[in-house]
Write a protein that holds these residues in place. Structure first.
Motif, PDB file in Angstrom:
ATOM      1  N   ARG A 186      39.682  34.448  50.797  1.00 36.53           N
ATOM      2  CA  ARG A 186      38.878  35.685  50.752  1.00 36.53           C
ATOM      3  C   ARG A 186      38.032  35.737  49.483  1.00 36.53           C
ATOM      4  O   ARG A 186      36.857  36.067  49.524  1.00 36.53           O
ATOM      5  N   LYS A 187      38.644  35.367  48.360  1.00 36.23           N
ATOM      6  CA  LYS A 187      37.910  35.380  47.086  1.00 36.23           C
ATOM      7  C   LYS A 187      36.729  34.404  47.149  1.00 36.23           C
ATOM      8  O   LYS A 187      35.629  34.723  46.705  1.00 36.23           O
ATOM      9  N   ARG A 188      36.960  33.217  47.719  1.00 37.72           N
ATOM     10  CA  ARG A 188      35.872  32.238  47.874  1.00 37.72           C
ATOM     11  C   ARG A 188      34.764  32.772  48.769  1.00 37.72           C
ATOM     12  O   ARG A 188      33.581  32.626  48.469  1.00 37.72           O
ATOM     13  N   GLN A 189      35.149  33.399  49.864  1.00 34.52           N
ATOM     14  CA  GLN A 189      34.151  33.909  50.815  1.00 34.52           C
ATOM     15  C   GLN A 189      33.322  35.029  50.190  1.00 34.52           C
ATOM     16  O   GLN A 189      32.117  35.083  50.391  1.00 34.52           O
ATOM     17  N   VAL A 190      33.990  35.919  49.449  1.00 35.16           N
ATOM     18  CA  VAL A 190      33.280  37.034  48.802  1.00 35.16           C
ATOM     19  C   VAL A 190      32.327  36.515  47.740  1.00 35.16           C
ATOM     20  O   VAL A 190      31.186  36.963  47.635  1.00 35.16           O
ATOM     21  N   SER A 191      32.764  35.516  46.962  1.00 28.38           N
ATOM     22  CA  SER A 191      31.891  34.972  45.902  1.00 28.38           C
ATOM     23  C   SER A 191      30.713  34.188  46.481  1.00 28.38           C
ATOM     24  O   SER A 191      29.678  34.087  45.849  1.00 28.38           O
TER      25      SER A 191
END
Length: 193
Positions: A186-191
């Protein structure tokens, strides 16, 4: 009920106005408050519902006592516990409302009456079961053939609104991943957005 017509057409295929007028009286409106249970594990489920509004969680406890979320049912989804409804077996699953929920519900008793009163129902039911089987096959194939990140992306594309409406650990469980893996993806996708 215009809304019921649409939901029935969505699940059971093309139905004439006359057929809909036979089917409609068997479905009744039902409301669940947030945190109410549709069914608890160990009980026999005696109803089948279409979700008009709201979100419900289908979950069980694993052998080590952890909650495993199998499905998140939202608007226009069909909801029952198959083993109980069709085979009179105690439910393996808990189904609980995560929000205020409105359902269109048919009891097992009325479902059996509908089968007798409306002979074409067995054909409609077969088409519906095949649709459910196809969805299940797709879900199994997804779990076996896609990476965790691909499963996340696919689920996000199909269910964006759930990501702001339910605890994310429930979605992680549906996707078969740990909360830590889910959080990293999720963190990768948001960034990357």
């Amino acid at each position: 009920m215009q809304n019921l017509d649409h939901l029935l057409q969505n699940y059971f295929g093309t139905l004439s106005h006359e057929e809909l007028s036979v089917i409609q009286p068997y479905f009744r409106e039902e409301k669940l408050a947030k945190n109410d249970f549709f069914i608890r594990s160990g009980k026999i489920c005696n109803r089948l519902s279409i979700v008009k509004t709201g979100i419900l969680r289908v979950y069980a406890l694993s052998e080590d006592g952890k909650e495993v979320t199998q499905w998140l049912a939202q608007e226009n989804f069909l909801l029952t516990e198959v083993s109980g409804f069709f085979f009179d077996q105690p439910s393996r699953w808990n189904i609980q409302a995560l929000t205020e929920t409105e359902l269109l519900t048919i009891t097992k008793e009325d479902y059996i009456k509908l089968c007798h009163d409306f002979p074409r129902w067995s054909e409609i039911e077969k088409r519906f079961i095949m649709k459910c089987f196809s969805m299940m096959e797709d879900r199994i194939f997804t779990h076996l053939s896609l990476t965790a990140e691909q499963r996340y992306n696919r689920y996000f594309d199909q269910n964006k609104s759930l990501f702001t409406q339910v605890p994310l650990q429930f979605i992680a469980s549906v996707l078969g991943m740990s909360p830590e893996t889910f959080s990293r993806i999720r963190k990768r996708q948001v960034s990357n957005s």
